[in-house]
Design an enzyme around this catalytic site. Structure first.
Site, mmCIF file in Angstrom:
data_model
loop_
_atom_site.group_PDB
_atom_site.id
_atom_site.type_symbol
_atom_site.label_atom_id
_atom_site.label_comp_id
_atom_site.label_asym_id
_atom_site.label_seq_id
_atom_site.Cartn_x
_atom_site.Cartn_y
_atom_site.Cartn_z
ATOM 1 N N GLU A 55 0.787 -1.068 0.250
ATOM 2 C CA GLU A 55 0.019 -0.083 -0.253
ATOM 3 C C GLU A 55 0.539 1.620 0.251
ATOM 4 O OE1 GLU A 55 -3.567 0.155 2.279
ATOM 5 O OE2 GLU A 55 -3.931 -2.071 2.215
ATOM 6 N N HIS A 331 -1.850 -0.790 10.335
ATOM 7 C CA HIS A 331 -0.813 -2.009 10.363
ATOM 8 C C HIS A 331 0.514 -2.404 11.374
ATOM 9 C CE1 HIS A 331 -2.664 -5.005 7.462
ATOM 10 N NE2 HIS A 331 -3.328 -3.787 8.120
#
Length: 469
Positions: A55, A331
């Protein structure tokens, strides 16, 4: 030292993987956070040797991280895929000798544009790193981001896609290990330990989950998940989840998982903190580092150097942005250190080059085939509905055009033309998706199904042979 490597290949590797949450226009404080991520990687001591990012969507963010880490990771590759990019990047201490981007054959649906998996062209970023001057001094790195789960397994409508993706990356790892090379696969796999996708990777490729090598009793899901209910474990604290369970997602320590009230207070400048002893029932492990080499190498110079072992594994990047006080991503990172042992110690339990004795069990094939069969039936039904929509809309458009001949007023004619045009446009799009995309998806499913059937046949034949022996 020559071209970034010495004559002797490394005996220890520091590996890091992180989902950066760098969605353009959607991820808050994207530039500031990814800049801080680059600074944090550059400050590691000892520095990482191999980094996989997911990402990391924009070229500017990638270049920012690359500039900051250039002193320790001079060799980098940003991977291009799909309509909006794959979001994958690999940074390395050693030269990248070969590179490729392999897109998954099953990867979401174009109609789920609000999810975006199909549009970003998810796949595997592959890099072959030359770590020495020897003939086989290579490390094969595979960085990926599997299809996101939007429902809990086994009711996730995309479980078939994620399972096929796990099968494809397992094939890549198996082929690399067959060449006698160290294999490292890392990324956001969007799966929990011992799930179907996880079992495919660890039984169909000669690799091990680095976290479970050192923490074999770690949970397979969040404490509140049904899959954990039979163990009836106590609700873990945030600290325990980080240190023992390897939880990288949905932690109470991650500010992007906080409730709106906490996030508003943080946005106003209050330094909101969460004690590490806080109960953490929803945290789970979605990010992984898999390592292995598939058994004693057939190449003498590689075998003589000894076996690789997992020395340490940890969750990292838990700190917050120094000014914004938000987490660096939604995350946390996974970080592992693997070391090469001397040949005399090659039979220790954590050896990654041991011959694997466990074999894929036929029931796992049957599980995959049942899932594939159900998904194919669903997609055929969807194709029928979409093509029917196109046919019906075409008839409605013809009827509207005919009705215009007898239209008493211009505005009625206009409305008929508007309705027919919009309706036909929607019908054509649905027809194209049903006729082209779903057809392509069904063909990919047939290929996947054939591979599973073939693998099951080989496994059954091997079991029969052992039984006769």
């Amino acid at each position: 030292m020559e071209d970034g490597f010495s004559d002797s290949p490394p005996t220890r590797l520091n590996i890091l993987t992180l989902n950066c949450w760098g969605l353009k226009y959607l991820a808050k404080h994207r530039n500031a956070r990814l800049t801080a991520i680059g600074a944090r990687i550059a400050a590691y001591n000892p520095p990482p040797d191999i980094v996989g990012l997911q990402e990391c969507w924009t070229q500017d963010d990638y270049e920012s991280i690359r500039r900051q880490t250039n002193a320790i990771l001079p060799y980098c590759k940003f991977y291009y895929s799909g309509i909006f990019g794959g979001g994958l990047a690999i940074l390395s201490r050693w030269p990248i000798e070969e590179s490729s981007m392999m897109r998954y054959s099953l990867n979401g649906r174009p109609t789920a544009f609000f999810r975006g998996d199909w549009f970003v062209g998810k796949g595997v970023a592959c890099a072959t790193l030359r770590v020495g001057t020897g003939q086989n001094d290579f490390v094969e790195v595979f960085n990926t981001h599997l299809h996101a789960p939007y429902e809990r397994e086994p009711n996730d409508s995309y479980i078939c896609h994620r399972t096929a993706q796990a099968w494809e990356i397992a094939k890549l790892m198996r082929a690399a290990a067959g060449r006698g090379r160290l294999v490292i696969a890392l990324g956001d796999f969007n799966m929990i330990p011992l799930s179907l996708a996880h079992r495919i990777i660890t039984t169909h490729a000669p690799v091990q989950d680095a976290w479970r090598v050192l923490h074999p009793d770690s949970p397979v899901g969040a404490a509140v998940d049904d899959i954990e209910a039979f163990r009836n474990p106590p609700i873990p604290t945030a600290e325990f989840n980080l240190q023992r369970n390897g939880a990288t997602c949905d932690s109470v320590l991650n500010t992007w998982r906080w409730n709106k009230g906490q996030q508003r207070r943080l946005a106003r400048g209050f330094d909101v903190t969460v004690d590490v002893s806080t109960a953490d029932p929803h945290a789970k492990r979605l990010d992984y580092i898999f390592v292995g080499s598939g058994g004693p190498s057939a190449i003498p110079e590689v075998s003589e150097r000894g076996a690789w072992t997992v020395e340490s594994v940890r969750v990292g990047m838990t700190e917050r942005h120094p000014e914004l006080r938000c987490s660096l991503s939604d995350h946390f990172s996974v970080e592992a250190t693997i070391a090469r042992q001397s040949p005399s110690l090659k039979d220790v339990p954590r050896n990654l080059e041991q011959p694997r004795t466990e074999k894929p069990k036929p029931p796992s094939y049957d599980e995959i085939l049942r899932m594939t069969s159900l998904y194919k039936a669903r997609e055929r039904h969807q194709r029928h509905l979409r093509l029917s929509h196109f046919a019906i809309q075409l008839l409605i458009t013809i009827a509207c055009l005919v009705a215009i001949w007898w239209s008493p007023h211009n505005y009625v004619s206009f409305l008929l033309m508007l309705v027919s045009s919009l309706g036909l446009t929607a019908g054509v799009i649905d027809g194209l998706i049903g006729g082209l995309f779903v057809g392509s998806e069904l063909r990919a499913l047939k290929e996947f199904e054939w591979e599973i059937l073939n693998a099951r046949k080989i496994a059954d034949a091997a079991e029969d042979g052992e039984g006769e022996a």
